[in-house]
Every structure is written in C-alpha cells, then in structure tokens.
Write a protein that holds these residues in place. Sequence first.
Motif, mmCIF file in Angstrom:
data_model
loop_
_atom_site.group_PDB
_atom_site.id
_atom_site.type_symbol
_atom_site.label_atom_id
_atom_site.label_comp_id
_atom_site.label_asym_id
_atom_site.label_seq_id
_atom_site.Cartn_x
_atom_site.Cartn_y
_atom_site.Cartn_z
ATOM 1 N N PHE A 1 0.902 -1.348 0.037
ATOM 2 C CA PHE A 1 0.014 0.152 0.087
ATOM 3 C C PHE A 1 0.900 1.324 -0.061
ATOM 4 O O PHE A 1 0.672 2.189 -0.788
ATOM 5 C CB PHE A 1 -0.955 0.026 1.321
ATOM 6 N N LEU A 2 1.857 1.326 0.677
ATOM 7 C CA LEU A 2 2.719 2.575 0.843
ATOM 8 C C LEU A 2 3.649 2.459 -0.841
ATOM 9 O O LEU A 2 3.782 3.892 -0.902
ATOM 10 C CB LEU A 2 3.950 1.944 1.944
ATOM 11 N N LEU A 3 4.017 1.643 -1.157
ATOM 12 C CA LEU A 3 4.565 1.425 -2.519
ATOM 13 C C LEU A 3 3.498 1.874 -3.525
ATOM 14 O O LEU A 3 3.892 2.861 -4.489
ATOM 15 C CB LEU A 3 5.040 0.155 -2.799
ATOM 16 N N ASN A 4 2.246 1.661 -3.492
ATOM 17 C CA ASN A 4 1.219 2.127 -4.271
ATOM 18 C C ASN A 4 1.161 3.687 -4.168
ATOM 19 O O ASN A 4 1.027 4.342 -5.223
ATOM 20 C CB ASN A 4 -0.212 1.412 -3.908
ATOM 21 N N ARG A 5 1.027 4.367 -2.963
ATOM 22 C CA ARG A 5 0.789 5.584 -2.737
ATOM 23 C C ARG A 5 2.135 6.422 -3.248
ATOM 24 O O ARG A 5 1.977 7.367 -3.824
ATOM 25 C CB ARG A 5 0.792 5.765 -1.224
ATOM 26 N N VAL A 6 3.228 5.970 -3.163
ATOM 27 C CA VAL A 6 4.406 6.411 -3.579
ATOM 28 C C VAL A 6 4.478 6.420 -5.104
ATOM 29 O O VAL A 6 4.816 7.704 -5.539
ATOM 30 C CB VAL A 6 5.700 5.756 -3.239
ATOM 31 N N SER A 7 4.165 5.348 -5.713
ATOM 32 C CA SER A 7 4.059 5.229 -7.089
ATOM 33 C C SER A 7 3.003 6.230 -7.574
ATOM 34 O O SER A 7 3.231 6.954 -8.762
ATOM 35 C CB SER A 7 3.890 3.904 -7.507
ATOM 36 N N HIS A 8 1.822 6.569 -6.868
ATOM 37 C CA HIS A 8 0.913 7.306 -7.477
ATOM 38 C C HIS A 8 1.337 8.695 -7.541
ATOM 39 O O HIS A 8 1.082 9.506 -8.197
ATOM 40 C CB HIS A 8 -0.364 7.096 -6.677
ATOM 41 N N LYS A 9 2.026 9.135 -6.317
ATOM 42 C CA LYS A 9 2.512 10.458 -6.322
ATOM 43 C C LYS A 9 3.468 10.950 -7.246
ATOM 44 O O LYS A 9 3.478 11.957 -7.979
ATOM 45 C CB LYS A 9 3.093 10.630 -4.909
ATOM 46 N N LEU A 10 4.396 9.915 -7.313
ATOM 47 C CA LEU A 10 5.519 10.195 -8.347
ATOM 48 C C LEU A 10 4.895 10.342 -9.666
ATOM 49 O O LEU A 10 5.712 10.824 -10.697
ATOM 50 C CB LEU A 10 6.588 9.053 -8.397
ATOM 51 N N HIS A 11 3.957 9.809 -10.212
ATOM 52 C CA HIS A 11 3.103 9.768 -11.576
ATOM 53 C C HIS A 11 2.777 11.102 -11.914
ATOM 54 O O HIS A 11 3.023 11.457 -13.057
ATOM 55 C CB HIS A 11 2.127 8.754 -11.514
ATOM 56 N N TYR A 12 2.561 12.169 -10.796
ATOM 57 C CA TYR A 12 2.135 13.261 -11.233
ATOM 58 C C TYR A 12 3.556 14.290 -10.830
ATOM 59 O O TYR A 12 3.357 15.557 -11.053
ATOM 60 C CB TYR A 12 1.166 13.929 -10.281
ATOM 61 N N LYS A 13 4.626 13.885 -10.581
ATOM 62 C CA LYS A 13 5.519 14.758 -10.282
ATOM 63 C C LYS A 13 6.763 14.836 -11.649
ATOM 64 O O LYS A 13 6.614 13.632 -12.334
ATOM 65 C CB LYS A 13 6.409 14.150 -9.048
ATOM 66 N N LEU B 1 10.697 -3.400 0.193
ATOM 67 C CA LEU B 1 9.202 -3.608 0.876
ATOM 68 C C LEU B 1 9.229 -5.173 0.998
ATOM 69 O O LEU B 1 8.271 -5.629 1.819
ATOM 70 C CB LEU B 1 8.138 -2.798 0.459
ATOM 71 N N ASP B 2 9.791 -6.122 -0.123
ATOM 72 C CA ASP B 2 9.307 -7.333 -0.169
ATOM 73 C C ASP B 2 9.980 -7.828 1.188
ATOM 74 O O ASP B 2 9.720 -8.811 1.724
ATOM 75 C CB ASP B 2 10.096 -8.003 -1.301
ATOM 76 N N VAL B 3 11.280 -7.466 1.499
ATOM 77 C CA VAL B 3 12.166 -7.957 2.495
ATOM 78 C C VAL B 3 11.056 -7.766 3.813
ATOM 79 O O VAL B 3 10.846 -8.720 4.869
ATOM 80 C CB VAL B 3 13.382 -7.103 2.804
ATOM 81 N N VAL B 4 10.662 -6.381 3.998
ATOM 82 C CA VAL B 4 9.793 -6.111 5.064
ATOM 83 C C VAL B 4 8.474 -7.138 5.278
ATOM 84 O O VAL B 4 8.091 -7.825 6.341
ATOM 85 C CB VAL B 4 9.022 -4.493 4.929
ATOM 86 N N ASP B 5 8.073 -7.438 3.885
ATOM 87 C CA ASP B 5 6.795 -8.537 4.256
ATOM 88 C C ASP B 5 7.233 -9.740 4.562
ATOM 89 O O ASP B 5 6.605 -10.432 5.388
ATOM 90 C CB ASP B 5 6.119 -8.468 2.709
#
Length: 315
Positions: free
Chosen positions: A271-283, A301-305
Amino acid sequence: MAYNQSRNAVLNKEERLGVRYLRFLRCVTYHLKPGECFQAKLHSLDSGFKTEPNPEIASKKLLSALEVLESGRSFFNPAKVGQNVQLANNHSLVFGSGQYDRLYKIFDWHILLKVQKIEEKNRPVTKKDIKNKFGKEYSEISPVLNSLQLTTSDLINKKLHFIRNELAFEPQVRVKSWDSTVDKLVRLNSRFEKLTELQDLLGVRVVTILESDLLEVEKVIGKSFSVVKKYRPEYIANKASNAKHIIIKLKNSETKDQVIAEVQIMTLSQFLLNRVSHKLHYKNVAKKKKKVGLNRLSALLDVVDSEIERCFDGR
C-alpha cells in the motif's frame, strides 16, 4: 528540429504504427526536390510496410524505408512510378509542404484522407472534450455509483469479517470523483464511448498485514462477485506476490445498471509502494529515475513483508 522530431517518432517502436507512418510521410516531404512527385517518391521507398498485416514486420519495413530515404537509395519500380507520375499529371493535384514552401504533384487523394484520419484519431483529448462527452452521463450515473458504494462496502465488510483482525485497516470503497475521472480520461487520451467502460469508477481496496492473507481475500472476492479479470499491477515487481487488481461487475438491484469496479488487494507495505508510485506519477521526475527508485523501494518492502511473515510464523 522539425525533421528530427518526425524522425524520432518513426524510430519510436512504442508509438502506434499509424502515427509513425504519418511522421514518415513528413520525413519524405522534407527530402523531396522541387517539382518531384510526392506519391512517386513514396512508392519508390515502399518496401511493403503499407500492406503488411503483421505489425512487427511492418515496423521493420518502415524503419528500412526510412533508412533508404536518408541514404538516397530507393526500392525503385519503374512501372509503378511511371503510372503514378502519369496519374498525377492527369489529375493536376498538388501537395504543399507548408514550412518548406514547396509544391508537389500527387496522384491520389486517398493518402491525404488517411493522414487526416490518423491526425484526428491521435489528436490529444482535452478536458473540454471529456466534459462535453461524459458530463451528463456522469451526473446520471452518480446516484447509481453512490448506491453501489454502500452495498459493496457492506458486503465486503460482512464477507471479510472472519479475517478482520488480520486487516491493516477497514476496507475502503470509494466513488471516483468527477475531477479525477476527467483527469484520468485525459491522461489515457480516452476514446471510450461510454463512461462505464472505465474500470475504476468504483474502487475497493483491501489491505492486509500479512502477504499470505491475500489468498483468503482473493477467494472471498471470487465467491462474492462476478470477476471479469485479475492482474498484477505494474508497481509490484515481485512476481511471486499475491497482490492483485481484480476487476468485477456490480449490478444495481433496483435499476439493473451494471458498473465495472476495481478491487485492489495488497499488504500494508505494498500500500505504501502504491501511494508513492501514485504520487510520483504526477511529479516532474525523470522516468528512468522513477523506475529505479520504485524498484529499489519494492525490493526493500518485499523484505519487510518477509520479516513480518516470519514474526507471525507458527501463529
């Protein structure tokens, strides 16, 4: 500069073939000599890419034709060129290159009509286009979406009750706002005929703490809704991940209207990765830099999981 832009478009294999052909025509125009027949020149370069049904082969032939054009050689066919020149003289048609202020004889209006159709088809869609086309439809369908939002939220929460303690937070169900809908359709350069073709007018997100719980969520979604398709989103680099976007059909029991909805299932770290990816899309960040950064973040984040799974192992 204008020629280089057209040339780069022809070389860009990710661009649509029709657009690349249009840019190739502009390259041909640049290389014409005063009084030279445009259509005859085009036929002298044609290696068969116009009639080739296989897109990959057509692309190779188009690149070959560009190479021939810039080398000054040709796939010369005296009979065909002779016929074209005669037809051009009979019709007395001219083709203006505009910027270079030259006139060229051509024999057939078909080529111009095709170019016009390609230009119209690939004209960037504007917000005004979207508002004029879909504004009324969005207003009409909004009550249906709001009704479906409530019923879907209730059903999702009821069906996932048995794993509620394993979720990171309550399932989210949202209706895509009109402004977000307009922005997305412009970004997609939309050619949709109906607004309901957009698959995330209604969006559902289910976020778990553990990767292994995603399989249970997926089973519940499959049994509770009519599934159209499933796919792994681009921002998830780990091919072994159970994170998915699931496209479902929803039906309003009163109006019988059908809407396609998107269910996103992912872990908290994803979910964190999704939000970062979404934000970067508009930057305004270089595409390569975005990709490298997201790949690194995804790996971390794969390691975190994995570590979270290890903590709960044997529960």
